[in-house]
Design an enzyme around this catalytic site. Structure first.
Site, PDB file in Angstrom:
ATOM      1  N   GLN A  91       0.787  -1.233   0.000  1.00 28.30           N
ATOM      2  CA  GLN A  91       0.000   0.000   0.000  1.00 28.30           C
ATOM      3  C   GLN A  91       0.821   1.285   0.000  1.00 28.30           C
ATOM      4  O   GLN A  91       0.449   2.263  -0.637  1.00 28.30           O
ATOM      5  CB  GLN A  91      -0.922  -0.006   1.222  1.00 28.30           C
TER       6      GLN A  91
ATOM      7  N   GLU B  13      -3.099   9.654  -0.659  1.00 32.27           N
ATOM      8  CA  GLU B  13      -2.222  10.295   0.315  1.00 32.27           C
ATOM      9  C   GLU B  13      -1.160  11.181  -0.328  1.00 32.27           C
ATOM     10  O   GLU B  13      -0.184  11.561   0.309  1.00 32.27           O
ATOM     11  CB  GLU B  13      -1.578   9.233   1.213  1.00 32.27           C
TER      12      GLU B  13
ATOM     13  N   ASP C 201       4.479   0.123   4.136  1.00 27.30           N
ATOM     14  CA  ASP C 201       3.232  -0.364   4.734  1.00 27.30           C
ATOM     15  C   ASP C 201       2.659  -1.384   3.762  1.00 27.30           C
ATOM     16  O   ASP C 201       2.119  -1.026   2.721  1.00 27.30           O
ATOM     17  CB  ASP C 201       2.239   0.777   4.962  1.00 27.30           C
TER      18      ASP C 201
ATOM     19  N   GLU D  81       5.390  -1.998   8.054  1.00 26.75           N
ATOM     20  CA  GLU D  81       4.110  -1.966   8.767  1.00 26.75           C
ATOM     21  C   GLU D  81       3.176  -3.052   8.233  1.00 26.75           C
ATOM     22  O   GLU D  81       3.109  -3.276   7.026  1.00 26.75           O
ATOM     23  CB  GLU D  81       3.481  -0.584   8.578  1.00 26.75           C
TER      24      GLU D  81
ATOM     25  N   LYS E 127      -3.323   5.519  15.659  1.00 21.86           N
ATOM     26  CA  LYS E 127      -4.344   6.258  14.916  1.00 21.86           C
ATOM     27  C   LYS E 127      -5.482   6.548  15.882  1.00 21.86           C
ATOM     28  O   LYS E 127      -6.161   5.627  16.349  1.00 21.86           O
ATOM     29  CB  LYS E 127      -4.865   5.433  13.737  1.00 21.86           C
TER      30      LYS E 127
ATOM     31  N   ARG F 125      -4.931   9.127   8.476  1.00 25.14           N
ATOM     32  CA  ARG F 125      -5.689   8.141   7.707  1.00 25.14           C
ATOM     33  C   ARG F 125      -5.711   8.614   6.260  1.00 25.14           C
ATOM     34  O   ARG F 125      -5.397   9.768   5.961  1.00 25.14           O
ATOM     35  CB  ARG F 125      -7.130   8.010   8.223  1.00 25.14           C
TER      36      ARG F 125
END
Length: 426
Positions: A165, A209, A244, A287, A338, A367
């Protein structure tokens, strides 16, 4: 008796996040004129055990409206909290937890509860004429976090074939946070040119993002692209990589295997793939390398990938019960924090403290569905987290956090940039 901190008004409304989806905004006023407001974020790849984000499931906004959560703030939570001292954060959070009455905040919604929890803290800080990081962290809040900037997007954050991701850069060799941002921004622009040269100008589109989402087909191709971008920017000695995987997103529960590049891969094989990547590229952190329920697999990965930070996101979901289990088993060695996974400021701080007490590092995270709200920037400094993950140096909802951290560093005057000490920054 000082009643200036007493909560005078609480109001919520429905606003939009960076993906154009509805989310909850809450405002809190104190009798002394203090004001705090928060816009709650929302994730795309979410852990199964996260606190419940309440959605209306009506025709409006494709079922994603949050008017019920807004009503829960205005009609239920506000009635209970008016008159409470905003400095009593833990009491206020507990009142909301009692009102909800569920383990996962499914009645009132974690999005309703969190919006108020954070807005209360901000209102108290404003009443005390303190910046939020200093109100939460006191005089000990002095560590500026090393940023993990997500410059190549895949998985749920993009429309390409990448299984992993996020491919991130972390400028551990910088001397300050401001310099770290500059290094990342320059590398981002360098990477943009590399992507355009290799895939054409149409390929420099960006994901949720702010990272680029070119038509990359393999993980190795993505890492090679990242390395070329760093080399051209001239920061081979200063910048390292973090990943991640969000492995739960490509895990097939029926077969108990992972689908990587279209092929079924076992847990052991996937760990071997990570070993090969770590040997070939300057990767320091991974991650969610495995399925969110595979505590035993995380334990093995942590042992096998010696010296690598193994971060639990979907594994822990900022929940002290799940974190405690991981600590007892030796699963992972770092907590991704988070705030909307757990739903209150108090519980978030509890998770951070548990991580630190047990030798786990801490990464404060955004997020994929964000807003101009920069609360997590203050929280990262308040907790001396040492690391923050909040997207690429692009898109306003991402740069809002970086810009706030630049301001905080300037205001602190004497601070420590975590840099190479990102795991143990103090």
């Amino acid at each position: 008796m000082d009643d200036s901190f007493d909560i005078y008004e609480i109001k919520a409304r429905q606003v939009l996040d960076s993906r154009g989806n509805p989310t909850v905004e809450a405002e809190v006023l104190t009798a002394g004129g203090g004001y705090g407001h928060t816009i709650v974020p929302s994730g795309a790849s979410t852990g199964t055990f996260e606190a419940v984000e309440l959605r209306d499931a009506t025709e409006k906004y494709g079922g994603k409206s949050v008017l019920n959560a807004v009503s829960n703030v205005n009609d239920i939570i506000a009635q209970e909290l008016i008159g409470e001292d905003a400095r009593n954060q833990r009491l206020i959070d507990q009142i909301m937890l009692n009102l909800d009455g569920t383990e996962n905040k499914g009645n009132l919604g974690a999005n309703a509860i969190l919006a108020v929890s954070l807005a209360v803290a901000k209102a108290a800080a404003d009443t005390a004429s303190l910046p939020l990081y200093k109100y939460i962290g006191g005089c000990n809040a002095y560590v500026m976090p090393a940023p993990m900037m997500n410059v190549l997007n895949g998985g749920q954050h993009a429309g390409n074939a990448l299984d992993f991701q996020e491919f991130m850069i972390m400028p551990v060799g910088a001397d300050s946070f401001a310099e770290a941002v500059r290094m990342c921004a320059e590398t981002y622009q360098s990477l943009k040119k590399v992507v355009a040269e290799k895939y054409g100008k149409d390929a420099v589109n960006i994901g949720d993002e702010g990272g680029f989402a070119p038509p990359v087909k393999t993980i190795d191709e993505a890492l090679a692209l990242l390395l070329e971008g760093v080399k051209r920017a001239g920061y081979e000695d200063e910048i390292v990589f973090t990943l991640d995987s969000a492995a739960s997103e490509f895990y097939d529960e029926k077969s108990g295997s992972y689908i990587v590049a279209g092929e079924k891969v076992s847990t052991d094989k996937l760990i071997d793939i990570y070993k090969e990547m770590v040997a070939q590229y300057p990767i320091v952190s991974i991650e969610d390398p495995l399925f969110e329920e595979d505590f035993e697999g995380f334990k093995i990965a942590t042992q096998e990938l010696k010296g690598i930070q193994i971060v639990g996101d979907d594994l822990f979901v900022t929940n002290t019960k799940r974190l405690k289990k991981g600590i007892e088993m030796g699963a992972a060695n770092s907590l991704l924090l988070k705030v909307n996974q757990i739903g209150t400021l108090s519980e978030s701080i509890d998770a951070a403290n548990m991580a630190f007490r047990n030798g786990y590092s801490l990464v404060v995270s955004h997020r994929s569905g964000e807003s101009e709200d920069s609360t997590i920037a203050d929280l990262a400094v308040a907790l001396n987290a040492g690391q923050i993950k909040t997207g690429a140096p692009a898109r306003g909802e991402r740069t809002a956090k970086y810009n706030q951290l630049i301001r905080i560093e300037e205001e602190l005057q004497i601070s420590k940039y975590a840099g190479k000490d990102f795991k143990v920054p103090f």
